[in-house]
Design a protein around this motif. Structure first.
Motif, PDB file in Angstrom:
ATOM      1  N   LEU A  28     -41.546 104.813 -47.985  1.00  0.00           N
ATOM      2  CA  LEU A  28     -41.999 103.973 -49.095  1.00  0.00           C
ATOM      3  C   LEU A  28     -42.215 102.526 -48.680  1.00  0.00           C
ATOM      4  N   PHE A  29     -41.368 102.011 -47.800  1.00  0.00           N
ATOM      5  CA  PHE A  29     -41.406 100.585 -47.492  1.00  0.00           C
ATOM      6  C   PHE A  29     -42.028 100.244 -46.142  1.00  0.00           C
ATOM      7  N   CYS A  30     -42.167 101.224 -45.256  1.00  0.00           N
ATOM      8  CA  CYS A  30     -42.551 100.902 -43.879  1.00  0.00           C
ATOM      9  C   CYS A  30     -43.798 101.620 -43.384  1.00  0.00           C
ATOM     10  N   TYR A  31     -44.589 102.194 -44.279  1.00  0.00           N
ATOM     11  CA  TYR A  31     -45.785 102.924 -43.858  1.00  0.00           C
ATOM     12  C   TYR A  31     -47.031 102.285 -44.470  1.00  0.00           C
ATOM     13  N   PRO A  32     -47.713 101.407 -43.714  1.00  0.00           N
ATOM     14  CA  PRO A  32     -48.892 100.734 -44.266  1.00  0.00           C
ATOM     15  C   PRO A  32     -50.015 101.682 -44.649  1.00  0.00           C
TER      16      PRO A  32
END
Length: 226
Positions: free
Chosen positions: A26-30
């Motif tokens: 959720l937070f680290c996959y552009p």
């Protein structure tokens, strides 16, 4: 909407062995963020709020390094791995379960306001740095090798490599599982060079045989002359 988001997250886990947890994805996959920015931008674009669509698209590009025009059509299960430098044009159409790596361009070759970007059917994989340019179709289940430049139609279940891209492998049966091993793609240039070497060796063998025969004839003529 939530079902679509869950499907997007599942696509990451299915196709990236480095994904370890939902918070990480959720937070680290552009690539995932870029898809979600596009979903919102595309909604505004299709409802003729063009400026807002472009603005959201531009913000997505700023935060992720991935540029997806809000007019592009994208199916479910779309996955962009790493993603930096990916560009997807306005009239591009992407099917279900398609995978792109970083540096991929789905570009156009015309200034006319017509369909000018490619269509990628279901289960297509495009390697890093590849450029697909023009309003043609890459058939379902096909794979485009890294740094290839594709400028014409690709049949289903084909493998394309090179500049310009050439089909080096085609099957009627789709693969059971998406193959990401680009190191095993066929190399048509190496195959052509190997064929040339084989021909040179055969010519050398024939030359040696003729030279030996010529030498034998010279010796026979010399003996008769003596």
């Amino acid at each position: 909407m939530f079902a679509r988001m869950q499907n997007d997250i599942k696509a990451v886990f299915d196709r990236d062995p480095a994904a370890r947890s939902v918070p990480e994805v959720l937070f680290c996959y552009p690539g995932l963020h870029a898809v979600w920015f596009h979903r919102v931008a595309h909604w505004f674009w299709t409802h003729e709020h063009y400026f807002i669509g472009r603005l959201i698209s531009h913000l997505g590009r700023f935060f992720t390094g991935i540029e997806i025009h809000p007019g592009a059509t994208i199916g479910k299960g779309f996955f962009i791995d790493h993603g930096m430098g990916v560009v997807i044009g306005e009239t591009a159409e992407i099917g279900d379960n398609v995978t792109l790596y970083h540096g991929v361009t789905l570009g156009g070759v015309s200034w006319e306001k017509v369909k000018r970007h490619p269509t990628l059917e279901d289960n297509v994989v495009v390697g890093s740095g590849a450029k697909i340019l023009g309003p043609f179709t890459v058939g379902r289940g096909s794979k485009v090798g890294s740094n290839s430049v594709v400028v014409k139609e690709v049949p289903p279940n084909s493998t394309v490599v090179g500049i310009p891209g050439r089909v080096v492998m085609a099957t009627e049966k789709p693969a059971d599982r998406m193959d990401l091993e680009h190191g095993k793609l066929p190399d048509p240039e190496a195959k052509a060079i190997a064929c040339l070497f084989d021909q040179i060796r055969e010519l050398e063998r024939k030359y040696d045989a003729l030279a030996a025969e010529h030498e034998t004839l010279k010796q026979q003529i010399s003996k008769k002359g003596a």
